[in-house]
Write a protein that holds these residues in place. Sequence first.
Motif, mmCIF file in Angstrom:
data_model
loop_
_atom_site.group_PDB
_atom_site.id
_atom_site.type_symbol
_atom_site.label_atom_id
_atom_site.label_comp_id
_atom_site.label_asym_id
_atom_site.label_seq_id
_atom_site.Cartn_x
_atom_site.Cartn_y
_atom_site.Cartn_z
ATOM 1 N N LEU A 72 0.819 -1.209 0.000
ATOM 2 C CA LEU A 72 0.000 0.000 0.000
ATOM 3 C C LEU A 72 0.855 1.261 0.000
ATOM 4 O O LEU A 72 0.409 2.314 -0.479
ATOM 5 C CB LEU A 72 -0.950 -0.007 1.201
ATOM 6 C CG LEU A 72 -2.031 -1.093 1.164
ATOM 7 C CD1 LEU A 72 -2.848 -1.064 2.446
ATOM 8 C CD2 LEU A 72 -2.918 -0.974 -0.064
ATOM 9 N N SER A 73 2.081 1.178 0.481
ATOM 10 C CA SER A 73 2.968 2.349 0.461
ATOM 11 C C SER A 73 3.359 2.724 -0.966
ATOM 12 O O SER A 73 3.835 3.836 -1.211
ATOM 13 C CB SER A 73 4.221 2.099 1.298
ATOM 14 O OG SER A 73 5.114 1.223 0.626
ATOM 15 N N ARG A 74 3.156 1.833 -1.899
ATOM 16 C CA ARG A 74 3.479 2.095 -3.306
ATOM 17 C C ARG A 74 2.397 2.898 -4.012
ATOM 18 O O ARG A 74 2.559 3.265 -5.176
ATOM 19 C CB ARG A 74 3.698 0.776 -4.044
ATOM 20 C CG ARG A 74 4.906 0.027 -3.530
ATOM 21 C CD ARG A 74 5.054 -1.315 -4.197
ATOM 22 N NE ARG A 74 6.202 -2.015 -3.642
ATOM 23 C CZ ARG A 74 6.278 -3.318 -3.521
ATOM 24 N NH1 ARG A 74 5.295 -4.091 -3.940
ATOM 25 N NH2 ARG A 74 7.344 -3.868 -2.992
ATOM 26 N N PHE A 75 1.303 3.147 -3.320
ATOM 27 C CA PHE A 75 0.213 3.930 -3.915
ATOM 28 C C PHE A 75 0.716 5.331 -4.227
ATOM 29 O O PHE A 75 1.241 6.020 -3.360
ATOM 30 C CB PHE A 75 -0.982 4.010 -2.962
ATOM 31 C CG PHE A 75 -2.108 4.839 -3.509
ATOM 32 C CD1 PHE A 75 -2.907 4.356 -4.526
ATOM 33 C CD2 PHE A 75 -2.360 6.102 -3.012
ATOM 34 C CE1 PHE A 75 -3.938 5.113 -5.041
ATOM 35 C CE2 PHE A 75 -3.394 6.876 -3.513
ATOM 36 C CZ PHE A 75 -4.190 6.379 -4.533
ATOM 37 N N GLU A 76 0.577 5.701 -5.479
ATOM 38 C CA GLU A 76 1.016 7.018 -5.919
ATOM 39 C C GLU A 76 -0.178 7.779 -6.475
ATOM 40 O O GLU A 76 -0.556 7.577 -7.630
ATOM 41 C CB GLU A 76 2.101 6.891 -6.987
ATOM 42 C CG GLU A 76 3.376 6.268 -6.467
ATOM 43 C CD GLU A 76 4.462 6.190 -7.529
ATOM 44 O OE1 GLU A 76 4.465 7.028 -8.453
ATOM 45 O OE2 GLU A 76 5.283 5.290 -7.428
ATOM 46 N N PRO A 77 -0.762 8.644 -5.650
ATOM 47 C CA PRO A 77 -1.909 9.401 -6.153
ATOM 48 C C PRO A 77 -1.451 10.455 -7.148
ATOM 49 O O PRO A 77 -0.353 11.013 -7.013
ATOM 50 C CB PRO A 77 -2.473 10.053 -4.894
ATOM 51 C CG PRO A 77 -1.288 10.216 -4.004
ATOM 52 C CD PRO A 77 -0.410 9.025 -4.288
#
Length: 157
Positions: A72-77
């Motif tokens: 989830l830390s890879r989520f790039e908004p």
Amino acid sequence: MTKKSSKPRMRRPRGSLTAAVILDAAEAVAAQGFGALSMRAVAARLEAVPMALYNHFATKEQLVDALLDRVLSRFEPPPAGDDWVEDLRHFARAHRRLLVDHPWAVAPLFTQPNPGMSSVRIGELALAILRRGGFSDTAAVAAFSGIIALNYGWSSF
């Protein structure tokens, strides 16, 4: 009669197992299907004994939580724009892409009660977009829950 291994077990150098190294191996195991993930499978991939993993993760659940937080830390908004509806659309697509890139993570995200602080960050980002759209806190949480449920459902197929 016990079956002997064809190659002798080598000891890993002291200190060579770090949380990051274990998570790399765990992610590789989970990519074969989340059901394949076990402390024993991760240890085998690392050519280590399972007990060595417990120095970093006391339980499999802790390992899974850390692994989900990592994903989830890879989520790039995408950067915020002037139109909150477009921002929400881009947010939902970026979230769905993350789940599609890590299909093994979808099921445990349903069952793990604490997938880490990265999930909080994702929620806060979505709620900020919805508040810009004039949603009350209660309505924003409901809308966010719907988006997340839709993405999890879509990604699980």
